[in-house]
Design a protein around this motif. Structure first.
Motif, mmCIF file in Angstrom:
data_model
loop_
_atom_site.group_PDB
_atom_site.id
_atom_site.type_symbol
_atom_site.label_atom_id
_atom_site.label_comp_id
_atom_site.label_asym_id
_atom_site.label_seq_id
_atom_site.Cartn_x
_atom_site.Cartn_y
_atom_site.Cartn_z
ATOM 1 N N ARG A 38 7.509 -24.575 -2.133
ATOM 2 C CA ARG A 38 7.890 -23.540 -2.878
ATOM 3 C C ARG A 38 6.686 -22.285 -2.212
ATOM 4 O O ARG A 38 5.409 -22.874 -2.210
ATOM 5 N N GLU A 39 7.057 -21.387 -1.883
ATOM 6 C CA GLU A 39 5.985 -20.367 -1.300
ATOM 7 C C GLU A 39 6.456 -19.038 -1.504
ATOM 8 O O GLU A 39 7.768 -18.507 -1.172
ATOM 9 N N ALA A 40 5.836 -18.199 -1.962
ATOM 10 C CA ALA A 40 5.843 -16.626 -2.131
ATOM 11 C C ALA A 40 7.068 -16.717 -3.157
ATOM 12 O O ALA A 40 7.993 -15.868 -2.720
ATOM 13 N N GLY A 41 7.520 -17.537 -4.107
ATOM 14 C CA GLY A 41 8.589 -17.295 -4.757
ATOM 15 C C GLY A 41 10.046 -17.867 -4.329
ATOM 16 O O GLY A 41 10.865 -17.483 -4.872
ATOM 17 N N GLN A 42 9.931 -18.389 -3.213
ATOM 18 C CA GLN A 42 11.267 -18.849 -2.505
ATOM 19 C C GLN A 42 11.094 -20.336 -2.271
ATOM 20 O O GLN A 42 10.007 -20.973 -1.663
ATOM 21 N N TRP A 43 12.119 -21.013 -2.358
ATOM 22 C CA TRP A 43 12.057 -22.711 -1.734
ATOM 23 C C TRP A 43 12.414 -22.441 -0.227
ATOM 24 O O TRP A 43 13.116 -21.886 0.378
ATOM 25 N N GLN A 64 18.465 -26.600 -7.592
ATOM 26 C CA GLN A 64 17.053 -25.710 -7.793
ATOM 27 C C GLN A 64 17.327 -25.334 -9.370
ATOM 28 O O GLN A 64 16.192 -25.302 -9.931
ATOM 29 N N GLU A 108 14.069 -25.932 -11.835
ATOM 30 C CA GLU A 108 13.675 -24.694 -12.380
ATOM 31 C C GLU A 108 13.515 -24.842 -13.967
ATOM 32 O O GLU A 108 13.154 -24.444 -14.609
#
Length: 439
Positions: free
Chosen positions: A257-262, A222, A226
């Motif tokens: 990626r969804e709502a700030g998380q993987w 990650q 990033e």
């Protein structure tokens, strides 16, 4: 060979064949007929093709080649010849329907067990030490892994369950280990069920290098994402850069990626990506790019095997990192016992003499090497298992995954695939030459 040795060989072959068929049955009875006959990805065969192909190969080698019997159904040989029909074309073939495929495979197995009881395990290379029976057990387990990949690719719920690996405390050991320069024996000339591309054993001399103690984790990967790893051409080979741009690849397969998380999809369930697990479903280009970003490289196949098998105290090469004993649950995550990799740093009892962990099981590990024959290689018992794949088009993977049965996984076992493949249970670890600066 004593009577007791012969009995033990027959028991080993029977156990391997029975274990494989039990798994095949699980993978082909946990879905309804439409899912058996459908093609869930152009990369994969319909599950029912794998089922009948398993039976057909067993008939070809155990009933015809070993026992000299007449073909049961010669008209289907072409349908289940993997080289005659590419996977994408197999749904259009007049395949055996599920019930008929199951009955065929079962009838072949019944006759094969009779052959097993009657075959002397000596005097012929195909039957020496039960090789043909071990080859067929390995073949079935390899297709079982392929079918498990198909289940991962399927849309909707997946009716497969398994307990998760035991929790492991955060790994606090060294990030890398030194493997000193020197010779070691690569491959084998003595493992009775080793396949042709693992042979013959031969000496290799390697310079010193450092190797990651554990596979690269999701959390570490990650950080690469990033940091813009997928948008920075510096880290990619020209072919890799072209591949990810044309196919809009921006994360491991099944990640989003969804709502700030993987999140990832794993056998029909969407879940947060666990930071401490080895990353899985990455292609060779992704593994190579990560290694470059980290200031490192992928290990060569020879480096991987030396780290996994060489015992510096004795100078000999072991069958496995932990020694010569067959894999046990405390050594490695194998055999579909779990449906995910174990946390990085798990299985301390399975580490190599150099202190490297999880070299066997969890995830197949990409290496830097092209798939090539060893010096003195001889194709046996057929060219299509290995020889036709030798060349720069394929990269070598080592070590097996959680989806690999122990019968098809050794310290010498070699897997290979195209560098674009991501549906396989593939991860990696990185290396650096001993002359490089610390990273």
């Amino acid at each position: 060979m004593t009577d007791r040795e012969l009995e033990l060989l027959r028991e080993r072959a029977l156990t391997a064949l029975t274990t494989a068929r039990r798994r095949t049955t699980l993978l082909t009875t946990c879905v309804d007929t439409p899912d058996l006959t459908a093609q869930h990805s152009p990369l994969m065969s319909p599950l029912v093709w794998d089922l009948a192909h398993i039976g057909n190969q067993e008939e070809l080698w155990l009933l015809r080649a070993v026992a000299g019997r007449e073909a049961m159904r010669p008209e289907i040989d072409g349908l289940y010849d993997a080289f005659e029909h590419p996977r994408a074309a197999r749904p259009s073939l007049p395949l055996l329907p599920p019930v008929e495929a199951r009955n065929y495979a079962a009838e072949v197995r019944g006759r094969a067990l009779d052959v097993l009881e009657r075959t002397p395990f000596a005097g012929d290379r195909l039957t020496d030490a039960g090789f043909a029976f071990g080859m067929i057990a390995q073949h079935e387990q390899q297709h079982d892994e392929t079918m498990l990949i198909t289940h991962q690719l399927r849309k909707g719920p997946v009716a497969l369950t398994a307990p998760d690996p035991a929790p492991a405390p955060p790994f606090t050991g060294p990030a890398e280990v030194l493997v000193p320069a020197g010779p070691f024996t690569m491959g084998t000339s003595t493992e009775p069920w080793a396949l042709d591309n693992e042979r013959p054993g031969h000496e290799r001399l390697l310079p010193a290098f450092y190797l990651d103690t554990t596979p690269v984790t999701n959390g570490a990967y990650q950080a690469f994402i990033e940091d813009g790893g997928y948008t920075d051409e510096r880290w990619w080979t020209p072919e890799g850069w072209d591949h990810i741009r044309r196919n809009s690849v921006s994360a491991p397969l099944f990640w989003r990626r969804e709502a700030g998380q993987w999140l990832r999809r794993r056998f029909g369930v969407t879940e947060p990506v666990p930071a401490d697990e080895p990353v899985v479903h990455v292609c060779w280009y992704e593994a190579d790019a990560y290694a470059r970003w980290a200031g490192r490289r992928l290990p060569t196949e020879a480096e991987w095997e030396k780290a996994a098998r060489h015992d510096p105290a004795t100078g000999r090469s072991r069958r496995y990192p932990w020694g010569d004993a067959d894999p046990a649950p405390e050594h490695a995550n194998l055999g579909q016992r779990h449906l995910r990799p174990a946390p990085a740093g798990s299985y301390p009892e399975g580490e190599s003499p150099y202190g490297v962990r999880q070299l066997i099981g969890d995830v197949w590990e990409w290496t830097a090497s092209d798939f090539a024959p060893y010096p003195g290689f001889t194709a046996f018992p057929y060219r299509e298992y290995s020889e036709v794949f030798f060349g720069p088009e394929y990269k070598v993977l080592r070590g097996g995954s959680f989806a690999v049965d122990p019968v098809a996984c050794r310290g010498t076992f070699r897997n290979w695939d195209y560098p674009i493949r991501r549906q396989i249970f593939s991860g990696f670890r990185t290396a650096r030459s001993a002359g490089d600066g610390a990273v």
